[in-house]
Scaffold this motif. Structure first.
Motif, PDB file in Angstrom:
ATOM      1  N   LEU A 265       4.739   1.856 -10.930  1.00  0.00           N
ATOM      2  CA  LEU A 265       4.305   1.933 -12.320  1.00  0.00           C
ATOM      3  C   LEU A 265       2.801   2.133 -12.288  1.00  0.00           C
ATOM      4  CD1 LEU A 265       5.218  -0.435 -15.289  1.00  0.00           C
ATOM      5  CD2 LEU A 265       2.998   0.643 -15.043  1.00  0.00           C
ATOM      6  N   GLU A 266       2.362   3.297 -12.742  1.00  0.00           N
ATOM      7  CA  GLU A 266       0.928   3.592 -12.767  1.00  0.00           C
ATOM      8  C   GLU A 266       0.495   3.820 -14.203  1.00  0.00           C
ATOM      9  OE1 GLU A 266      -2.394   6.135 -10.293  1.00  0.00           O
ATOM     10  OE2 GLU A 266      -0.305   6.120  -9.679  1.00  0.00           O
ATOM     11  N   LEU A 267      -0.446   3.006 -14.644  1.00  0.00           N
ATOM     12  CA  LEU A 267      -0.979   3.102 -15.996  1.00  0.00           C
ATOM     13  C   LEU A 267      -2.215   3.985 -15.992  1.00  0.00           C
ATOM     14  CD1 LEU A 267      -1.272   2.170 -18.980  1.00  0.00           C
ATOM     15  CD2 LEU A 267      -2.537   0.183 -18.100  1.00  0.00           C
ATOM     16  N   VAL A 268      -2.166   5.038 -16.775  1.00  0.00           N
ATOM     17  CA  VAL A 268      -3.319   5.915 -16.972  1.00  0.00           C
ATOM     18  C   VAL A 268      -3.951   5.515 -18.299  1.00  0.00           C
ATOM     19  CG1 VAL A 268      -4.113   8.292 -17.165  1.00  0.00           C
ATOM     20  CG2 VAL A 268      -2.131   7.750 -15.723  1.00  0.00           C
ATOM     21  N   SER A 269      -5.261   5.191 -18.259  1.00  0.00           N
ATOM     22  CA  SER A 269      -5.895   4.623 -19.441  1.00  0.00           C
ATOM     23  C   SER A 269      -7.358   5.037 -19.548  1.00  0.00           C
ATOM     24  CB  SER A 269      -5.816   3.090 -19.379  1.00  0.00           C
ATOM     25  OG  SER A 269      -6.674   2.480 -20.314  1.00  0.00           O
ATOM     26  N   PRO A 270      -7.830   5.322 -20.771  1.00  0.00           N
ATOM     27  CA  PRO A 270      -9.263   5.576 -20.965  1.00  0.00           C
ATOM     28  C   PRO A 270     -10.120   4.344 -20.694  1.00  0.00           C
ATOM     29  CG  PRO A 270      -7.966   6.354 -22.846  1.00  0.00           C
ATOM     30  CD  PRO A 270      -7.063   5.506 -22.013  1.00  0.00           C
ATOM     31  N   ALA A 271      -9.500   3.152 -20.699  1.00  0.00           N
ATOM     32  CA  ALA A 271     -10.224   1.901 -20.498  1.00  0.00           C
ATOM     33  C   ALA A 271     -10.038   1.333 -19.097  1.00  0.00           C
ATOM     34  CB  ALA A 271      -9.771   0.865 -21.540  1.00  0.00           C
ATOM     35  N   ALA A 272      -9.610   2.161 -18.156  1.00  0.00           N
ATOM     36  CA  ALA A 272      -9.257   1.656 -16.826  1.00  0.00           C
ATOM     37  C   ALA A 272     -10.453   1.175 -16.016  1.00  0.00           C
ATOM     38  CB  ALA A 272      -8.518   2.749 -16.044  1.00  0.00           C
ATOM     39  N   ASN A 273     -11.651   1.625 -16.342  1.00  0.00           N
ATOM     40  CA  ASN A 273     -12.813   1.273 -15.529  1.00  0.00           C
ATOM     41  C   ASN A 273     -13.289  -0.161 -15.719  1.00  0.00           C
ATOM     42  OD1 ASN A 273     -13.003   3.659 -14.169  1.00  0.00           O
ATOM     43  ND2 ASN A 273     -14.657   4.518 -15.412  1.00  0.00           N
TER      44      ASN A 273
ATOM     45  N   LEU B  29      -7.943   5.901 -14.307  1.00  0.00           N
ATOM     46  CA  LEU B  29      -8.678   6.404 -15.459  1.00  0.00           C
ATOM     47  C   LEU B  29      -8.134   7.760 -15.898  1.00  0.00           C
ATOM     48  CD1 LEU B  29     -11.164   5.888 -17.318  1.00  0.00           C
ATOM     49  CD2 LEU B  29     -12.493   7.276 -15.700  1.00  0.00           C
ATOM     50  N   GLY B  30      -7.974   7.917 -17.208  1.00  0.00           N
ATOM     51  CA  GLY B  30      -7.530   9.188 -17.774  1.00  0.00           C
ATOM     52  C   GLY B  30      -7.975   9.283 -19.219  1.00  0.00           C
ATOM     53  N   THR B  31      -7.951  10.467 -19.772  1.00  0.00           N
ATOM     54  CA  THR B  31      -8.442  10.647 -21.140  1.00  0.00           C
ATOM     55  C   THR B  31      -7.460  10.148 -22.189  1.00  0.00           C
ATOM     56  OG1 THR B  31      -7.566  12.903 -21.163  1.00  0.00           O
ATOM     57  CG2 THR B  31      -9.866  12.618 -20.502  1.00  0.00           C
ATOM     58  N   GLU B  32      -6.164  10.095 -21.855  1.00  0.00           N
ATOM     59  CA  GLU B  32      -5.137   9.646 -22.785  1.00  0.00           C
ATOM     60  C   GLU B  32      -4.215   8.650 -22.102  1.00  0.00           C
ATOM     61  OE1 GLU B  32      -3.114  13.086 -24.186  1.00  0.00           O
ATOM     62  OE2 GLU B  32      -4.736  13.697 -25.524  1.00  0.00           O
ATOM     63  N   TYR B  33      -3.647   7.743 -22.903  1.00  0.00           N
ATOM     64  CA  TYR B  33      -2.718   6.760 -22.348  1.00  0.00           C
ATOM     65  C   TYR B  33      -1.440   7.438 -21.862  1.00  0.00           C
ATOM     66  CZ  TYR B  33      -5.554   3.058 -24.413  1.00  0.00           C
ATOM     67  OH  TYR B  33      -6.580   2.210 -24.729  1.00  0.00           O
ATOM     68  N   CYS B  34      -0.996   7.017 -20.698  1.00  0.00           N
ATOM     69  CA  CYS B  34       0.270   7.509 -20.140  1.00  0.00           C
ATOM     70  C   CYS B  34       0.732   6.515 -19.089  1.00  0.00           C
ATOM     71  CB  CYS B  34       0.064   8.892 -19.510  1.00  0.00           C
ATOM     72  SG  CYS B  34       1.575   9.622 -18.816  1.00  0.00           S
ATOM     73  N   VAL B  35       2.028   6.441 -18.909  1.00  0.00           N
ATOM     74  CA  VAL B  35       2.587   5.663 -17.801  1.00  0.00           C
ATOM     75  C   VAL B  35       3.372   6.598 -16.901  1.00  0.00           C
ATOM     76  CG1 VAL B  35       4.502   4.110 -17.249  1.00  0.00           C
ATOM     77  CG2 VAL B  35       2.663   3.306 -18.686  1.00  0.00           C
ATOM     78  N   GLU B  36       3.133   6.474 -15.608  1.00  0.00           N
ATOM     79  CA  GLU B  36       3.919   7.197 -14.614  1.00  0.00           C
ATOM     80  C   GLU B  36       4.867   6.206 -13.942  1.00  0.00           C
ATOM     81  OE1 GLU B  36       1.341   9.233 -11.920  1.00  0.00           O
ATOM     82  OE2 GLU B  36       0.294  10.319 -13.522  1.00  0.00           O
ATOM     83  N   LEU B  37       6.147   6.491 -14.019  1.00  0.00           N
ATOM     84  CA  LEU B  37       7.156   5.676 -13.350  1.00  0.00           C
ATOM     85  C   LEU B  37       7.690   6.436 -12.151  1.00  0.00           C
ATOM     86  CD1 LEU B  37       9.332   4.106 -16.225  1.00  0.00           C
ATOM     87  CD2 LEU B  37       7.486   3.040 -14.902  1.00  0.00           C
ATOM     88  N   GLY B  38       7.589   5.828 -10.978  1.00  0.00           N
ATOM     89  CA  GLY B  38       8.170   6.400  -9.775  1.00  0.00           C
ATOM     90  C   GLY B  38       9.461   5.682  -9.440  1.00  0.00           C
ATOM     91  N   PHE B  39      10.446   6.429  -8.990  1.00  0.00           N
ATOM     92  CA  PHE B  39      11.759   5.870  -8.679  1.00  0.00           C
ATOM     93  C   PHE B  39      12.128   6.125  -7.216  1.00  0.00           C
ATOM     94  CE2 PHE B  39      11.796   6.360 -13.220  1.00  0.00           C
ATOM     95  CZ  PHE B  39      12.549   5.297 -13.685  1.00  0.00           C
ATOM     96  N   ASP B  40      12.693   5.093  -6.601  1.00  0.00           N
ATOM     97  CA  ASP B  40      13.335   5.228  -5.292  1.00  0.00           C
ATOM     98  C   ASP B  40      12.415   5.842  -4.243  1.00  0.00           C
ATOM     99  OD1 ASP B  40      15.696   4.235  -6.565  1.00  0.00           O
ATOM    100  OD2 ASP B  40      16.072   6.248  -7.329  1.00  0.00           O
ATOM    101  N   GLY B  41      11.127   5.479  -4.314  1.00  0.00           N
ATOM    102  CA  GLY B  41      10.180   5.961  -3.318  1.00  0.00           C
ATOM    103  C   GLY B  41       9.727   7.396  -3.507  1.00  0.00           C
ATOM    104  N   GLU B  42      10.239   8.054  -4.568  1.00  0.00           N
ATOM    105  CA  GLU B  42       9.831   9.430  -4.912  1.00  0.00           C
ATOM    106  C   GLU B  42      10.035  10.408  -3.751  1.00  0.00           C
ATOM    107  OE1 GLU B  42       6.048   9.352  -7.272  1.00  0.00           O
ATOM    108  OE2 GLU B  42       6.238   7.168  -6.989  1.00  0.00           O
ATOM    109  N   VAL B  43      11.094  10.201  -2.978  1.00  0.00           N
ATOM    110  CA  VAL B  43      11.307  10.989  -1.760  1.00  0.00           C
ATOM    111  C   VAL B  43      11.749  12.429  -2.039  1.00  0.00           C
ATOM    112  CG1 VAL B  43      11.799   8.953  -0.364  1.00  0.00           C
ATOM    113  CG2 VAL B  43      13.675  10.095  -1.562  1.00  0.00           C
ATOM    114  N   LEU B  44      12.298  12.689  -3.228  1.00  0.00           N
ATOM    115  CA  LEU B  44      12.771  14.043  -3.531  1.00  0.00           C
ATOM    116  C   LEU B  44      11.658  14.950  -4.056  1.00  0.00           C
ATOM    117  CD1 LEU B  44      16.260  13.350  -5.174  1.00  0.00           C
ATOM    118  CD2 LEU B  44      15.722  13.896  -2.790  1.00  0.00           C
ATOM    119  N   GLY B  45      10.518  14.360  -4.408  1.00  0.00           N
ATOM    120  CA  GLY B  45       9.391  15.150  -4.879  1.00  0.00           C
ATOM    121  C   GLY B  45       9.618  15.834  -6.214  1.00  0.00           C
ATOM    122  N   LYS B  46      10.445  15.235  -7.087  1.00  0.00           N
ATOM    123  CA  LYS B  46      10.723  15.821  -8.396  1.00  0.00           C
ATOM    124  C   LYS B  46      10.012  15.036  -9.489  1.00  0.00           C
ATOM    125  CE  LYS B  46      15.244  17.702  -7.108  1.00  0.00           C
ATOM    126  NZ  LYS B  46      16.679  17.789  -7.481  1.00  0.00           N
ATOM    127  N   GLN B  47       9.790  15.694 -10.626  1.00  0.00           N
ATOM    128  CA  GLN B  47       9.060  15.037 -11.714  1.00  0.00           C
ATOM    129  C   GLN B  47       9.463  15.634 -13.050  1.00  0.00           C
ATOM    130  OE1 GLN B  47       4.588  15.586 -12.613  1.00  0.00           O
ATOM    131  NE2 GLN B  47       4.635  13.675 -11.418  1.00  0.00           N
TER     132      GLN B  47
END
Length: 223
Positions: free
Chosen positions: A165-173, A192-210
């Motif tokens: 679970l990776e949180l992208v946030s303008p307030a991350a700093n 840090l990012g310009t807009e809020y977003c969450v990236e969820l990775g599943f099962d080690g992300e071994v298939l390289g799909k998104q």
């Protein structure tokens, strides 16, 4: 003491029509529930180790009541598209029933829980640029729910466990001590990012799909 991700919530419009994008992606939706006295309702998607919740306010008067006001849930939902962080992150202790909390917190006694039970809410709850942090001592992995509370865990796309679970946030700093404490548990990452977003990775992300669910949901899934 080790902690685990229990669930992530994302504030949505009333009815969470955004969930249809997840259904069309071949995720199987679980049961919905309402939080009496808190004024919120959800739509939920369960994986073996954690849950994704789409949450909205259905009763503004309840959400703005004296009991619920300290949570700032109403302000968070009302301003979710206007600079307020649209996420909530819930942890649970790896050892079920432990009273150890990962971050500085205050005890929240929502009306829908028995009076002897509480949710520990991060003391950064007034920091609306950060996720609403909370911890449930009674949380369990969905694949360990009792039979009467079991939820669908098998998805057509094959996703099983949330492994990032990776949180992208303008307030991350400049994270609050509470958010930094959650990062220190290794259950989330912060970027840090310009807009809020969450990236969820599943099962080690071994298939390289998104798949990117923006703009309907500030959510990216990788597997």
């Amino acid at each position: 003491m080790e902690f685990e991700l229990d669930h992530l919530f994302i504030w949505t419009d009333v009815g969470a029509y955004e969930a249809e994008r997840l259904v069309s992606f071949d995720l199987v939706e679980g049961t919905s529930n309402t939080h009496p006295g808190q004024g919120t309702t959800n739509r939920r998607f369960f994986f073996h180790n954690a849950m994704l919740e789409l949450l909205w306010v259905h009763d503004p008067e309840e959400a703005k009541s004296e009991l619920i006001r300290p949570t700032r849930l109403w302000e968070r939902w009302e301003n979710r598209n206007h600079g307020v962080c649209p996420f909530g992150i819930c942890l649970r202790p790896a050892l079920s029933g432990s009273n150890t909390v990962a971050f500085s917190s205050w005890a929240y006694h929502p009306p829908y829980l028995p009076k002897t039970m509480s949710i520990e809410v991060g003391k950064n709850s007034d920091v609306l640029t950060e996720p609403w942090l909370f911890q449930t001592p009674f949380g369990k992995r969905p694949d360990r729910y009792p039979v009467e509370k079991s939820q669908p865990l098998d998805h057509g796309i094959g996703l099983r466990e949330i492994t990032r679970l990776e949180l992208v946030s303008p307030a991350a700093n400049e994270p609050s001590p509470e958010l930094q404490a959650v990062v220190d548990t290794k259950q989330i990452k912060l970027r840090l990012g310009t807009e809020y977003c969450v990236e969820l990775g599943f099962d080690g992300e071994v298939l390289g799909k998104q798949v990117d669910f923006r703009p309907q949901l500030p959510l990216v899934m990788s597997w």
